[in-house]
Design a protein around this motif. Structure first.
Motif, mmCIF file in Angstrom:
data_model
loop_
_atom_site.group_PDB
_atom_site.id
_atom_site.type_symbol
_atom_site.label_atom_id
_atom_site.label_comp_id
_atom_site.label_asym_id
_atom_site.label_seq_id
_atom_site.Cartn_x
_atom_site.Cartn_y
_atom_site.Cartn_z
ATOM 1 N N ARG A 298 10.580 -12.254 1.102
ATOM 2 C CA ARG A 298 11.284 -12.880 2.223
ATOM 3 C C ARG A 298 10.340 -13.120 3.396
ATOM 4 O O ARG A 298 10.513 -14.076 4.158
ATOM 5 C CB ARG A 298 12.462 -11.997 2.633
ATOM 6 C CG ARG A 298 13.439 -12.659 3.574
ATOM 7 C CD ARG A 298 14.773 -11.923 3.618
ATOM 8 N NE ARG A 298 14.609 -10.501 3.898
ATOM 9 C CZ ARG A 298 14.909 -9.527 3.052
ATOM 10 N NH1 ARG A 298 15.387 -9.821 1.842
ATOM 11 N NH2 ARG A 298 14.752 -8.261 3.384
ATOM 12 N N GLU A 299 9.341 -12.245 3.536
ATOM 13 C CA GLU A 299 8.332 -12.423 4.589
ATOM 14 C C GLU A 299 7.170 -13.279 4.098
ATOM 15 O O GLU A 299 6.094 -13.268 4.672
ATOM 16 C CB GLU A 299 7.832 -11.057 5.058
ATOM 17 C CG GLU A 299 8.882 -10.187 5.719
ATOM 18 C CD GLU A 299 9.450 -10.803 6.989
ATOM 19 O OE1 GLU A 299 8.723 -11.577 7.653
ATOM 20 O OE2 GLU A 299 10.616 -10.513 7.316
ATOM 21 N N GLU A 300 7.397 -13.987 2.986
ATOM 22 C CA GLU A 300 6.499 -15.006 2.448
ATOM 23 C C GLU A 300 5.284 -14.447 1.731
ATOM 24 O O GLU A 300 4.240 -15.119 1.638
ATOM 25 C CB GLU A 300 6.096 -16.008 3.539
ATOM 26 C CG GLU A 300 7.301 -16.720 4.143
ATOM 27 C CD GLU A 300 6.912 -17.805 5.130
ATOM 28 O OE1 GLU A 300 5.721 -17.892 5.496
ATOM 29 O OE2 GLU A 300 7.801 -18.570 5.517
ATOM 30 N N ALA A 301 5.386 -13.236 1.189
ATOM 31 C CA ALA A 301 4.349 -12.771 0.271
ATOM 32 C C ALA A 301 4.290 -13.719 -0.919
ATOM 33 O O ALA A 301 5.314 -14.214 -1.384
ATOM 34 C CB ALA A 301 4.656 -11.348 -0.199
ATOM 35 N N HIS A 302 3.092 -13.972 -1.422
ATOM 36 C CA HIS A 302 2.954 -14.866 -2.569
ATOM 37 C C HIS A 302 3.425 -14.202 -3.861
ATOM 38 O O HIS A 302 3.865 -14.880 -4.790
ATOM 39 C CB HIS A 302 1.487 -15.280 -2.739
ATOM 40 C CG HIS A 302 0.959 -16.054 -1.582
ATOM 41 N ND1 HIS A 302 -0.374 -16.079 -1.221
ATOM 42 C CD2 HIS A 302 1.582 -16.852 -0.671
ATOM 43 C CE1 HIS A 302 -0.548 -16.847 -0.171
ATOM 44 N NE2 HIS A 302 0.626 -17.326 0.186
ATOM 45 N N GLY A 303 3.291 -12.887 -3.922
ATOM 46 C CA GLY A 303 3.709 -12.137 -5.099
ATOM 47 C C GLY A 303 3.667 -10.660 -4.783
ATOM 48 O O GLY A 303 3.041 -10.235 -3.797
ATOM 49 N N VAL A 304 4.327 -9.857 -5.607
ATOM 50 C CA VAL A 304 4.408 -8.412 -5.385
ATOM 51 C C VAL A 304 4.049 -7.694 -6.679
ATOM 52 O O VAL A 304 4.547 -8.059 -7.755
ATOM 53 C CB VAL A 304 5.822 -7.980 -4.937
ATOM 54 C CG1 VAL A 304 5.871 -6.470 -4.690
ATOM 55 C CG2 VAL A 304 6.243 -8.751 -3.683
ATOM 56 N N MET A 305 3.194 -6.686 -6.565
ATOM 57 C CA MET A 305 2.838 -5.846 -7.707
ATOM 58 C C MET A 305 3.394 -4.450 -7.478
ATOM 59 O O MET A 305 3.206 -3.861 -6.406
ATOM 60 C CB MET A 305 1.320 -5.789 -7.881
ATOM 61 C CG MET A 305 0.866 -4.839 -8.990
ATOM 62 S SD MET A 305 -0.921 -4.913 -9.278
ATOM 63 C CE MET A 305 -1.020 -6.384 -10.308
ATOM 64 N N VAL A 306 4.083 -3.917 -8.488
ATOM 65 C CA VAL A 306 4.673 -2.578 -8.424
ATOM 66 C C VAL A 306 3.987 -1.696 -9.453
ATOM 67 O O VAL A 306 3.733 -2.131 -10.584
ATOM 68 C CB VAL A 306 6.193 -2.634 -8.671
ATOM 69 C CG1 VAL A 306 6.795 -1.240 -8.720
ATOM 70 C CG2 VAL A 306 6.864 -3.466 -7.578
ATOM 71 N N GLY A 307 3.699 -0.460 -9.069
ATOM 72 C CA GLY A 307 2.994 0.448 -9.957
ATOM 73 C C GLY A 307 3.894 1.459 -10.619
ATOM 74 O O GLY A 307 4.739 1.136 -11.444
ATOM 75 N N ARG A 308 3.764 2.718 -10.215
ATOM 76 C CA ARG A 308 4.423 3.810 -10.932
ATOM 77 C C ARG A 308 5.940 3.739 -10.932
ATOM 78 O O ARG A 308 6.584 4.289 -11.827
ATOM 79 C CB ARG A 308 3.934 5.144 -10.369
ATOM 80 C CG ARG A 308 2.609 5.535 -11.004
ATOM 81 C CD ARG A 308 1.801 6.518 -10.205
ATOM 82 N NE ARG A 308 0.607 6.874 -10.966
ATOM 83 C CZ ARG A 308 -0.455 6.088 -11.118
ATOM 84 N NH1 ARG A 308 -0.459 4.885 -10.559
ATOM 85 N NH2 ARG A 308 -1.496 6.476 -11.827
ATOM 86 N N ALA A 309 6.532 3.091 -9.976
ATOM 87 C CA ALA A 309 7.993 2.960 -9.981
ATOM 88 C C ALA A 309 8.471 2.212 -11.223
ATOM 89 O O ALA A 309 9.537 2.515 -11.761
ATOM 90 C CB ALA A 309 8.466 2.254 -8.709
ATOM 91 N N ALA A 310 7.685 1.241 -11.689
ATOM 92 C CA ALA A 310 8.075 0.496 -12.893
ATOM 93 C C ALA A 310 8.021 1.394 -14.119
ATOM 94 O O ALA A 310 8.773 1.187 -15.084
ATOM 95 C CB ALA A 310 7.160 -0.709 -13.086
ATOM 96 N N TYR A 311 7.153 2.378 -14.104
ATOM 97 C CA TYR A 311 7.039 3.310 -15.219
ATOM 98 C C TYR A 311 8.066 4.430 -15.106
ATOM 99 O O TYR A 311 8.650 4.858 -16.098
ATOM 100 C CB TYR A 311 5.634 3.912 -15.255
ATOM 101 C CG TYR A 311 5.275 4.594 -16.554
ATOM 102 C CD1 TYR A 311 4.551 3.909 -17.531
ATOM 103 C CD2 TYR A 311 5.643 5.904 -16.808
ATOM 104 C CE1 TYR A 311 4.215 4.521 -18.732
ATOM 105 C CE2 TYR A 311 5.316 6.523 -18.002
ATOM 106 C CZ TYR A 311 4.598 5.835 -18.963
ATOM 107 O OH TYR A 311 4.275 6.443 -20.145
ATOM 108 N N ASN A 312 8.293 4.900 -13.887
ATOM 109 C CA ASN A 312 9.199 6.032 -13.676
ATOM 110 C C ASN A 312 10.668 5.655 -13.743
ATOM 111 O O ASN A 312 11.510 6.504 -14.059
ATOM 112 C CB ASN A 312 8.899 6.685 -12.324
ATOM 113 C CG ASN A 312 7.555 7.381 -12.317
ATOM 114 O OD1 ASN A 312 7.051 7.816 -13.345
ATOM 115 N ND2 ASN A 312 6.935 7.475 -11.144
ATOM 116 N N TYR A 313 10.991 4.396 -13.432
ATOM 117 C CA TYR A 313 12.382 3.946 -13.455
ATOM 118 C C TYR A 313 12.461 2.585 -14.152
ATOM 119 O O TYR A 313 12.888 1.598 -13.546
ATOM 120 C CB TYR A 313 12.939 3.834 -12.028
ATOM 121 C CG TYR A 313 12.473 4.926 -11.099
ATOM 122 C CD1 TYR A 313 12.928 6.233 -11.264
ATOM 123 C CD2 TYR A 313 11.574 4.658 -10.071
ATOM 124 C CE1 TYR A 313 12.492 7.248 -10.414
ATOM 125 C CE2 TYR A 313 11.139 5.663 -9.223
ATOM 126 C CZ TYR A 313 11.593 6.952 -9.405
ATOM 127 O OH TYR A 313 11.156 7.952 -8.575
#
Length: 431
Positions: free
Chosen positions: A283-298
């Motif tokens: 929403r604040e116009e980031a081009h993309g978002v990378m998620v780390g351990r949260a994707a593995y933990n949940y």
């Protein structure tokens, strides 16, 4: 002829390294660099969208990398990526970081390190290293596996990386070499090459120093996409876990890069744990978002919402039982393929241990899983022994409500931006 080494998740779980695909469609990309222009082929992909590079727009058959799962050593292996792709069709997946030397010295055993199923596209190979010759050789060897991008590691603070061969985050101190390394990789592949980095290293943590790194690397190489971890790296004996906790997050540095380098693309990484927070960054116009351990933990709670919330796809109605049925077929097809009983049931089941996070029966499921590892020799028998702990209502329900997150995580970030970067001295240097 194209050789895929991996396991099909849809039509069959027979290893496809013995199958010759009879046709190959190619797309073509003209990379625009300061010193050269090359025509490069792109491997066959999945869904039409647009990916931008400096000076030109490239038609791809994937959605843009609005959401990606970070490369994590010992975590984002083939098993986890298989599970992730069963849950989300559009998330971009990264391999664990592979040292160029590993690829070169294991060239007779590459399937063990580079194989993946075609369904894992879009998938990015992350390479680390500081030897230009080995980086070139590793890239050439990896071409046969048709990854969609190659990512060069300039962000890992692990002593195993930073202290051995001086690569990972330490390379941020030598942007000239990084530019050379990326150029060598790009000269030996047909796909885009990106960089994953930190916002700084040790005492070299000013915004201007970060900009100098971005400017030099993008000026000396064809890279136009940077994945930026919004913490600096501490290299002097600080553990990777402490590197994810001690240095403060400075999201304002990331958003200042968007302002100061409008011709480049940046993905934000660090401290983002829910799809709500991913949406807040976008929403604040980031081009993309990378998620780390949260994707593995949940994995179910997070990846289960990516396609609908981030990419606007209709709900699939997928249930955990359906995912586990497909994963069982995959798991039983790969048990023991590396010899010496590896991977075994414990290896293949590892990514599933958080699959029922916060659900009724989760604790009992984990206890049963621990016991089943002792004697189960197939994934089918593993599930027969353990899933009795999970209520049918949990197994047969589609993805639930979006978990809560910090909707205001990036509120006011634009008021915190550092002064604009003055690139005039760097422009004179690299003119």
């Amino acid at each position: 002829m194209v050789k895929f080494s991996g396991y099909s998740l849809i039509s069959s779980f027979t290893p496809v390294h013995s199958v010759v695909l009879k046709s190959r469609r190619r797309l073509f990309l003209v990379k625009c660099c300061k010193n050269s222009t090359k025509s490069r082929g792109l491997s066959t992909c999945v869904q039409v969208d647009q990916l931008y590079t400096k000076g030109n727009m490239v038609a791809r058959r994937y959605h843009r990398p609005l959401f990606s799962v970070a490369p994590m050593m010992d975590w984002t292996d083939n098993h986890f990526r298989t599970l992730a792709r069963l849950i989300s069709k559009h998330a971009w997946l990264y391999t664990e970081m592979l040292a160029a030397e590993t690829i070169v010295y294991q060239k007779g055993n590459l399937d063990r390190f580079l194989a993946y199923s075609p369904e894992q596209h879009p998938i990015v190979l992350q390479i680390g290293g500081s030897n230009l010759e080995n980086l070139a050789k590793a890239t050439e060897l990896a071409n046969a596996y048709h990854y969609d991008e190659i990512n060069f590691n300039c962000g890992c603070p692990s002593p195993r990386v930073a202290g051995h061969g001086c690569f990972g985050a330490r390379l941020m101190l030598d942007p000239k070499f990084v530019g050379e390394a990326i150029s060598v990789i790009a000269a030996n592949t047909n796909v885009p090459v990106t960089v994953k980095c930190r916002i700084g290293v040790d005492d070299h943590d000013s915004y201007n120093e970060l900009c100098d790194f971005i400017y030099k690397v993008s000026s000396l190489s064809p890279t136009r996409h940077f994945i930026v971890h919004s913490r600096k790296a501490l290299l002097n004996g600080v553990s990777p876990a402490d590197n994810r906790r001690i240095p403060p997050l400075k999201y304002e540095y990331y958003y200042a890069l968007l302002r100061d380098f409008p011709d480049l693309k940046f993905t934000i990484n660090g401290g983002i744990n829910t799809v709500t927070e991913v949406k807040a960054a976008l929403r604040e116009e980031a081009h993309g978002v990378m998620v780390g351990r949260a994707a593995y933990n949940y994995p179910w709670q997070l990846l289960g919402h990516v396609d609908t919330v981030i990419y606007g796809a209709p709900p699939s109605g997928l249930t955990r039982r359906e995912v586990l049925k497909k994963y069982q077929e995959y798991g039983d097809s790969v048990l023991g393929i590396n010899g010496n009983n590896r991977p075994n049931v414990r290896d293949v089941a590892k990514p599933l241990l958080n699959f029922f996070h916060s659900e009724p029966g989760n604790s009992l499921w984990k206890r049963k899983a621990d016991a089943a590892f002792q004697d189960c020799t197939t994934m089918k028998s593993f599930f027969e022994e353990t899933l009795v702990a999970i209520p049918d209502s949990v197994l047969d329900s589609p993805v639930g409500e979006i978990p809560s997150g910090r909707e205001d995580l990036f509120a006011g970030v634009h008021s915190l931006l550092p002064p604009p970067y003055d690139a005039s001295e760097q422009e004179a240097l690299y003119a």
